[in-house]
Design a protein around this motif. Structure first.
Motif, short mmCIF file in Angstrom:
data_model
loop_
_atom_site.label_atom_id
_atom_site.label_comp_id
_atom_site.label_asym_id
_atom_site.label_seq_id
_atom_site.Cartn_x
_atom_site.Cartn_y
_atom_site.Cartn_z
N HIS A 91 27.80 45.79 44.77
CA HIS A 91 26.88 46.05 43.66
C HIS A 91 26.25 44.73 43.26
O HIS A 91 26.84 43.66 43.39
CB HIS A 91 27.58 46.72 42.48
CG HIS A 91 28.66 45.91 41.83
ND1 HIS A 91 28.38 44.85 41.03
CD2 HIS A 91 30.00 46.00 41.88
CE1 HIS A 91 29.49 44.33 40.58
NE2 HIS A 91 30.51 44.99 41.09
N VAL A 92 25.04 44.83 42.77
CA VAL A 92 24.30 43.63 42.39
C VAL A 92 23.70 43.88 41.01
O VAL A 92 23.08 44.91 40.77
CB VAL A 92 23.17 43.33 43.41
CG1 VAL A 92 22.36 42.13 42.97
CG2 VAL A 92 23.73 43.13 44.79
N PHE A 93 23.91 42.94 40.11
CA PHE A 93 23.29 42.97 38.81
C PHE A 93 22.34 41.80 38.72
O PHE A 93 22.56 40.76 39.34
CB PHE A 93 24.33 42.85 37.69
CG PHE A 93 25.23 44.03 37.55
CD1 PHE A 93 24.74 45.24 37.10
CD2 PHE A 93 26.57 43.94 37.88
CE1 PHE A 93 25.57 46.33 36.96
CE2 PHE A 93 27.41 45.02 37.75
CZ PHE A 93 26.90 46.23 37.28
N PRO A 94 21.30 41.92 37.90
CA PRO A 94 20.43 40.75 37.68
C PRO A 94 21.22 39.60 37.07
O PRO A 94 22.12 39.80 36.26
CB PRO A 94 19.37 41.27 36.70
CG PRO A 94 19.46 42.75 36.76
CD PRO A 94 20.85 43.09 37.18
N GLY A 95 20.90 38.42 37.48
CA GLY A 95 21.57 37.24 36.92
C GLY A 95 22.99 37.10 37.45
O GLY A 95 23.29 37.45 38.58
N ASP A 96 23.86 36.58 36.61
CA ASP A 96 25.23 36.28 37.04
C ASP A 96 26.23 37.39 36.74
O ASP A 96 27.41 37.24 37.03
CB ASP A 96 25.71 35.01 36.34
CG ASP A 96 24.93 33.78 36.79
OD1 ASP A 96 24.47 33.78 37.96
OD2 ASP A 96 24.77 32.84 35.99
N LEU A 97 25.81 38.49 36.14
CA LEU A 97 26.75 39.53 35.72
C LEU A 97 27.58 40.09 36.87
O LEU A 97 28.79 40.26 36.76
CB LEU A 97 26.01 40.65 34.99
CG LEU A 97 26.87 41.73 34.35
CD1 LEU A 97 27.85 41.11 33.36
CD2 LEU A 97 26.00 42.75 33.66
N GLY A 98 26.94 40.36 38.03
CA GLY A 98 27.68 40.87 39.18
C GLY A 98 28.72 39.88 39.67
O GLY A 98 29.85 40.25 39.99
N THR A 99 28.36 38.62 39.72
CA THR A 99 29.29 37.57 40.17
C THR A 99 30.47 37.45 39.21
O THR A 99 31.62 37.39 39.64
CB THR A 99 28.55 36.22 40.28
OG1 THR A 99 27.49 36.36 41.22
CG2 THR A 99 29.51 35.13 40.73
N ILE A 100 30.20 37.46 37.92
CA ILE A 100 31.27 37.38 36.93
C ILE A 100 32.19 38.59 37.04
O ILE A 100 33.42 38.46 37.02
CB ILE A 100 30.68 37.25 35.51
CG1 ILE A 100 29.97 35.91 35.35
CG2 ILE A 100 31.78 37.42 34.45
CD1 ILE A 100 29.11 35.82 34.10
N SER A 101 31.61 39.75 37.18
CA SER A 101 32.40 40.98 37.30
C SER A 101 33.32 40.94 38.51
O SER A 101 34.50 41.29 38.44
CB SER A 101 31.45 42.18 37.39
OG SER A 101 32.16 43.36 37.54
N ARG A 102 32.80 40.50 39.65
CA ARG A 102 33.62 40.40 40.86
C ARG A 102 34.72 39.35 40.71
O ARG A 102 35.85 39.55 41.15
CB ARG A 102 32.74 40.11 42.07
CG ARG A 102 31.99 41.33 42.57
CD ARG A 102 31.26 41.06 43.87
NE ARG A 102 30.19 40.08 43.72
CZ ARG A 102 28.97 40.35 43.27
NH1 ARG A 102 28.66 41.57 42.92
NH2 ARG A 102 28.06 39.40 43.19
N GLU A 103 34.40 38.23 40.09
CA GLU A 103 35.42 37.19 39.87
C GLU A 103 36.55 37.71 38.98
O GLU A 103 37.72 37.48 39.25
CB GLU A 103 34.79 35.94 39.25
CG GLU A 103 33.94 35.16 40.22
CD GLU A 103 33.19 34.02 39.55
OE1 GLU A 103 33.26 33.87 38.30
OE2 GLU A 103 32.50 33.28 40.28
N LEU A 104 36.20 38.41 37.91
CA LEU A 104 37.23 38.94 37.02
C LEU A 104 38.11 39.98 37.73
O LEU A 104 39.32 40.00 37.54
CB LEU A 104 36.58 39.55 35.77
CG LEU A 104 35.95 38.55 34.81
CD1 LEU A 104 35.20 39.28 33.70
CD2 LEU A 104 37.00 37.61 34.23
#
Length: 174
Positions: free
Chosen positions: A130-143
């Motif tokens: 999944h991809v979100f605009p900005g850093d939200l997708g990255t933060i979600s995957r890291e968490l």
């Protein structure tokens, strides 16, 4: 119908009392038997949230699917694990496909398509990030990766054969 050659049948196995194990309710097997017969020459995908293999009464549904030559897959979620298992039957067999949760690492969704082959049918399935605009997708995957109770420690992502594969099913004569 999800195409001229494919029918999807959805089973509601949820218990309304909040118990996490699925249940086949009275009349559901008879309804499914009628739907299987009504599918004609279409290939059939059966979808449920809980896996039929662990649902109370699921063996009754699996027995119906085992006898039907046009069933190609029973697809479920609930167990938060990517897994694909061949179920061999006298009618030709089908694939039990389970897909992981979007809340557990690696937070991927499963996509699939059904293709005609020269001697039957194939299911292609692959995992999508999944991809979100900005850093939200990255933060979600890291968490989700850091969640010690999530899917990473238990290997919910599955092996390579549970993820991006083509599953073949030969036509059964008779």
């Amino acid at each position: 119908d999800i195409g001229p050659q494919v029918r999807a049948l959805v089973l509601d196995l949820a218990r309304r009392a909040g118990v996490p194990v699925g249940i086949v309710v009275p009349g559901q097997a008879n309804w499914l038997a009628g739907q299987l017969d009504a599918a004609g020459d279409r290939w059939i995908l059966v979808l449920s949230h809980q896996p039929l293999t662990s649902a109370e009464g699921g063996d009754q549904i699996l027995d119906l699917l085992d006898r039907h030559p046009r069933v190609i897959s029973a697809i479920s979620g609930h167990i938060h694990r990517n897994r694909i298992v061949a179920r061999r039957t006298a009618a030709g067999g089908y694939w039990l496909i389970s897909t992981a949760s979007l809340i557990d690492y690696p937070q991927q969704a499963r996509a699939l398509r059904v293709l005609a082959t020269t001697d039957g049918v194939a299911i292609q399935t692959w995992m999508l990030d999944h991809v979100f605009p900005g850093d939200l997708g990255t933060i979600s995957r890291e968490l989700s990766y850091l969640d010690a109770q999530g899917g990473r420690p238990q290997g919910f992502a599955g092996d390579h054969v549970d993820r991006n594969v083509t599953l073949y099913r030969a036509r059964v004569s008779g």
